[in-house]
Write an enzyme that holds these catalytic residues in place. Structure first.
Site, PDB file in Angstrom:
ATOM      1  N   LYS A 120     -59.162  76.580 -38.346  1.00 29.92           N
ATOM      2  CA  LYS A 120     -59.717  75.258 -38.035  1.00 29.92           C
ATOM      3  C   LYS A 120     -58.916  74.592 -36.923  1.00 29.92           C
ATOM      4  CE  LYS A 120     -59.280  71.028 -39.085  1.00 29.92           C
ATOM      5  NZ  LYS A 120     -59.668  70.448 -37.790  1.00 29.92           N
ATOM      6  N   GLY A 177     -49.028  70.156 -37.545  1.00 26.57           N
ATOM      7  CA  GLY A 177     -49.573  68.833 -37.260  1.00 26.57           C
ATOM      8  C   GLY A 177     -48.562  67.771 -37.579  1.00 26.57           C
ATOM      9  N   THR A 187     -46.349  64.951 -39.462  1.00 25.94           N
ATOM     10  CA  THR A 187     -45.606  65.024 -40.724  1.00 25.94           C
ATOM     11  C   THR A 187     -46.362  64.338 -41.860  1.00 25.94           C
ATOM     12  OG1 THR A 187     -43.467  65.303 -39.686  1.00 25.94           O
ATOM     13  CG2 THR A 187     -43.442  64.311 -41.857  1.00 25.94           C
ATOM     14  N   GLY A 220     -49.015  66.589 -42.977  1.00 30.13           N
ATOM     15  CA  GLY A 220     -48.387  67.725 -43.666  1.00 30.13           C
ATOM     16  C   GLY A 220     -48.054  67.388 -45.111  1.00 30.13           C
ATOM     17  N   GLU A 231     -45.466  73.285 -40.063  1.00 28.45           N
ATOM     18  CA  GLU A 231     -44.738  73.006 -38.821  1.00 28.45           C
ATOM     19  C   GLU A 231     -45.115  71.590 -38.440  1.00 28.45           C
ATOM     20  OE1 GLU A 231     -42.706  75.048 -37.394  1.00 28.45           O
ATOM     21  OE2 GLU A 231     -43.292  77.071 -37.972  1.00 28.45           O
ATOM     22  N   CYS A 255     -44.143  69.248 -30.027  1.00 29.34           N
ATOM     23  CA  CYS A 255     -43.449  68.903 -31.273  1.00 29.34           C
ATOM     24  C   CYS A 255     -41.940  68.946 -31.090  1.00 29.34           C
ATOM     25  CB  CYS A 255     -43.891  69.844 -32.373  1.00 29.34           C
ATOM     26  SG  CYS A 255     -43.803  71.541 -31.865  1.00 29.34           S
ATOM     27  N   GLU A 260     -41.699  59.622 -33.972  1.00 32.63           N
ATOM     28  CA  GLU A 260     -42.234  60.545 -32.972  1.00 32.63           C
ATOM     29  C   GLU A 260     -43.327  59.847 -32.177  1.00 32.63           C
ATOM     30  OE1 GLU A 260     -44.628  63.926 -34.326  1.00 32.63           O
ATOM     31  OE2 GLU A 260     -43.517  65.131 -32.887  1.00 32.63           O
TER      32      GLU A 260
HETATM   33  P1  NAD Z   1     -52.743  65.948 -37.143  1.00 38.86           P
HETATM   34  O1  NAD Z   1     -51.868  66.111 -38.317  1.00 38.86           O
HETATM   35  O2  NAD Z   1     -53.549  64.714 -37.038  1.00 38.86           O
HETATM   36  O3  NAD Z   1     -53.791  67.143 -37.041  1.00 38.86           O
HETATM   37  C1  NAD Z   1     -53.419  68.488 -37.119  1.00 38.86           C
HETATM   38  C2  NAD Z   1     -54.566  69.285 -37.686  1.00 38.86           C
HETATM   39  O4  NAD Z   1     -54.775  68.881 -39.024  1.00 38.86           O
HETATM   40  C3  NAD Z   1     -55.895  69.088 -36.981  1.00 38.86           C
HETATM   41  O5  NAD Z   1     -56.624  70.296 -36.994  1.00 38.86           O
HETATM   42  C4  NAD Z   1     -56.577  68.061 -37.852  1.00 38.86           C
HETATM   43  O6  NAD Z   1     -57.978  68.090 -37.745  1.00 38.86           O
HETATM   44  C5  NAD Z   1     -56.118  68.503 -39.215  1.00 38.86           C
HETATM   45  N1  NAD Z   1     -56.156  67.459 -40.245  1.00 38.86           N
HETATM   46  C6  NAD Z   1     -56.136  66.110 -40.095  1.00 38.86           C
HETATM   47  N2  NAD Z   1     -56.190  65.506 -41.296  1.00 38.86           N
HETATM   48  C7  NAD Z   1     -56.217  66.480 -42.222  1.00 38.86           C
HETATM   49  C8  NAD Z   1     -56.259  66.502 -43.647  1.00 38.86           C
HETATM   50  N3  NAD Z   1     -56.287  65.380 -44.359  1.00 38.86           N
HETATM   51  N4  NAD Z   1     -56.262  67.687 -44.262  1.00 38.86           N
HETATM   52  C9  NAD Z   1     -56.212  68.848 -43.569  1.00 38.86           C
HETATM   53  N5  NAD Z   1     -56.193  68.900 -42.230  1.00 38.86           N
HETATM   54  C10 NAD Z   1     -56.188  67.731 -41.563  1.00 38.86           C
HETATM   55  O7  NAD Z   1     -51.785  66.153 -35.907  1.00 38.86           O
HETATM   56  P2  NAD Z   1     -52.151  66.077 -34.384  1.00 38.86           P
HETATM   57  O8  NAD Z   1     -52.134  64.644 -34.018  1.00 38.86           O
HETATM   58  O9  NAD Z   1     -53.361  66.898 -34.077  1.00 38.86           O
HETATM   59  O10 NAD Z   1     -50.930  66.876 -33.769  1.00 38.86           O
HETATM   60  C11 NAD Z   1     -49.784  66.304 -33.375  1.00 38.86           C
HETATM   61  C12 NAD Z   1     -48.669  66.563 -34.382  1.00 38.86           C
HETATM   62  O11 NAD Z   1     -48.411  67.941 -34.551  1.00 38.86           O
HETATM   63  C13 NAD Z   1     -47.370  65.965 -33.961  1.00 38.86           C
HETATM   64  O12 NAD Z   1     -46.803  65.248 -35.014  1.00 38.86           O
HETATM   65  C14 NAD Z   1     -46.504  67.158 -33.620  1.00 38.86           C
HETATM   66  O13 NAD Z   1     -45.149  66.949 -33.725  1.00 38.86           O
HETATM   67  C15 NAD Z   1     -47.016  68.178 -34.527  1.00 38.86           C
HETATM   68  N6  NAD Z   1     -46.740  69.507 -34.012  1.00 38.86           N
HETATM   69  C16 NAD Z   1     -45.797  70.270 -34.644  1.00 38.86           C
HETATM   70  C17 NAD Z   1     -45.499  71.524 -34.185  1.00 38.86           C
HETATM   71  C18 NAD Z   1     -44.499  72.377 -34.858  1.00 38.86           C
HETATM   72  O14 NAD Z   1     -44.488  73.554 -34.615  1.00 38.86           O
HETATM   73  N7  NAD Z   1     -43.682  71.851 -35.706  1.00 38.86           N
HETATM   74  C19 NAD Z   1     -46.174  72.039 -33.087  1.00 38.86           C
HETATM   75  C20 NAD Z   1     -47.126  71.232 -32.464  1.00 38.86           C
HETATM   76  C21 NAD Z   1     -47.409  69.972 -32.963  1.00 38.86           C
END
Ligand code: NAD
Length: 481
Positions: free
Chosen positions: A174, A227, A229, A232, A249, A283, A383
């Protein structure tokens, strides 16, 4: 405009509800495509296909054959790299050089690397008490869901899909709703190179609905999530209901520490790459710059001069080094942090505003640097996920390390010094999953990546990732005569 469909059981399908989502190019604000928006029925179908594949031809394929297919995925991705890089830039806004030179080759490399592992994942023969032959088998976990954010849409998918397939799992991928286009190409390639039905399914849709449904789905065995924190934490809570295995992550607020004896020009370059590569939507971005007080003025002068030369531009232009922020929401969020930083008393020394590249359109942001940031300020703690750097000073090594570790996150860190002893000393004391010495934002598929503390757990890439995509079975064979 052609609607991109879901890939389920090797068939392209519209969402059962007929729902779609529009994809926006953040550099022009134009709609560049429409994709299906999956609901519960579509997810059920994808999970059923993935489950059936485990018991079907995929499950019976030899490890070496599996590796060959994964390798072909990587090869075909490289053959289509120009086209895929362009799509990545169109939906994410990152400069084409970053997509074409870095992200897409790294994604292909990830498939090649894990392809090599497929037939080398071995159990052990273990001496036990009594007359018995005891050994372990390393078996796939089952149906793996990969949930991916919008900042490195294809690469972060590859980090999950490649080891999952190499270990013999099936996948429901997804992508983020803002950036689904390259994950769909990955699906196309899997079809092309001959993966059996149900092995790789691509389900596009909003996180709050289809993402949440994945987390709670009883037919999914493992979730690999990248995604925010806070999201997560929700994944962890939601996955508890069905006790899924999870790897997370998450976010970061990574410290980039410049000691007084550092090569200043190299450290300035590193600070720039640390915060402006990927528009800071990385990230592991070096978003907290910690500089020894005795060299700070000289350092900041060079850094600000360098930042002022980084003019945002058309992401499709090969000369552009700073592209468009990935969405309007994200641009507003980043600008919000700039306001908070000013209110809290940080000094703005570069950028700070939305940028216009001459088109009057697009979500561009000037490279932004704050000085005189104190560790309690919001921009030192939260962040931002944008091209905004918070500079903090320190008096000595102990204060540098204390300040560097003063965060709930622990994804990455860096130290700049010419003193080899100090370098290793600091590397040991920094609480982060990755520590760079005299470098920033460098990665290799063979090296693990993942977080300490609230940056998550589990490791992606490298041989360590294999542990998250296999489960160990012990077999005891009675040899008593
Ligand atoms: P996000 O958490 O909003 O979304 C990430 C993914 O999760 C998307 O596919 C989104 O559709 C899905 N999602 C959203 N709500 C959900 C839920 N309730 N249940 C299941 N899935 C859900 O994050 P974002 O804004 O897309 O990404 C940015 C974040 O990702 C930043 O905080 C960044 O630090 C982090 N990030 C971490 C790493 C790492 O390796 N640690 C790498 C890249 C990005």
């Amino acid at each position: 405009m052609e609607e991109k469909q879901l890939l389920i059981d090797n068939e392209w399908r519209r969402a059962a509800s007929g729902a779609t989502m529009e994809i926006v190019n953040p550099a022009t604000e134009e709609i560049i495509g429409t994709v299906a928006s999956a609901g519960p029925d579509d997810l059920n179908a994808a999970v059923a296909a993935a489950r059936a594949a485990l018991d079907g031809p995929w499950g019976r394929l030899s490890a070496r054959e599996r590796g060959r297919l994964v390798r072909k995925l990587g090869e075909r991705l490289l053959e289509r790299a120009d086209e895929v890089a362009r799509l990545e830039t169109l939906h994410n806004g990152k400069p084409i050089t970053e997509s074409r030179q870095i992200e897409i080759p790294a994604a292909a490399d990830c498939f090649q690397y894990f392809a090599g592992w497929a037939d080398k994942i071995q159990g052990a023969t273990i001496p036990v008490t009594g007359s018995a032959l005891a050994y372990t088998l390393r078996e796939p976990v089952g149906v793996v869901a990969a949930i991916v954010p919008w900042n490195f849409p294809l690469l972060l998918a590859a980090w999950k899909v490649a080891p999952a397939l190499a270990c013999g799992n099936t996948v429901v991928l997804k992508p983020a709703s803002q950036t689904p286009l390259t994950a769909l190409v990955l699906g196309e390639i899997a079809l092309d190179v001959g993966f059996p039905p149900g092995v790789l399914n691509v389900v596009t849709g909003p996180g709050a609905s289809v993402g949440q449904a994945i987390v709670e789905h009883p037919g999914i065995d493992k979730i690999a999530f990248t995604g925010d924190t806070s999201t997560g934490k929700g994944v962890m809570r939601g996955a508890a209901g069905t006790l899924k295995q999870i790897t997370l992550e998450l976010g970061g607020k990574s410290p980039n520490v410049v000691l007084a004896d550092a090569d200043l020009d190299a450290a300035v370059r590193g600070a720039t790459v640390g915060i402006f590569y990927g528009k800071g939507e990385v990230c592991a971005a070096g978003s907290r710059l910690l500089v020894d007080r005795s060299i700070k003025d000289a350092f900041m002068e060079k850094l600000v001069a360098r930042a002022r030369k980084m003019v945002p531009g058309d992401p499709l232009d090969a000369r552009t080094r700073l592209g468009a922020i990935a969405s309007k929401t994200q641009l507003e969020r980043v600008l919000g942090y700039v306001d908070v930083a000013k209110r809290e008393g940080a000094s703005l020394v570069a950028g700070g505003s939305r940028a216009d590249i001459g088109t009057g359109r697009g979500y561009f942001m000037q490279p932004t640097i704050f000085d005189h940031v104190t560790p309690e300020m919001t921009i030192a703690r939260e962040e931002i996920f944008g091209p905004v750097l918070a500079t903090i000073d320190f008096a000595d090594l102990d204060e540098a390390i204390a300040r560097a570790n003063d965060t709930v996150y622990g994804l990455a860190a860096a130290v700049w010094t010419r003193d080899i002893k100090k370098a290793h000393h600091v590397a040991r004391r920094l609480k982060a999953g990755t520590v760079w010495v005299n470098a920033y934002n460098v990665y290799d598929t063979a090296l693990p990546f993942g977080g300490y503390k609230q940056s998550g757990f589990g490791r992606e890439m490298s041989a360590y990732a294999l542990d998250h995509y296999t489960q160990v079975k012990s077999v005891w064979v009675d040899l008593n005569m």
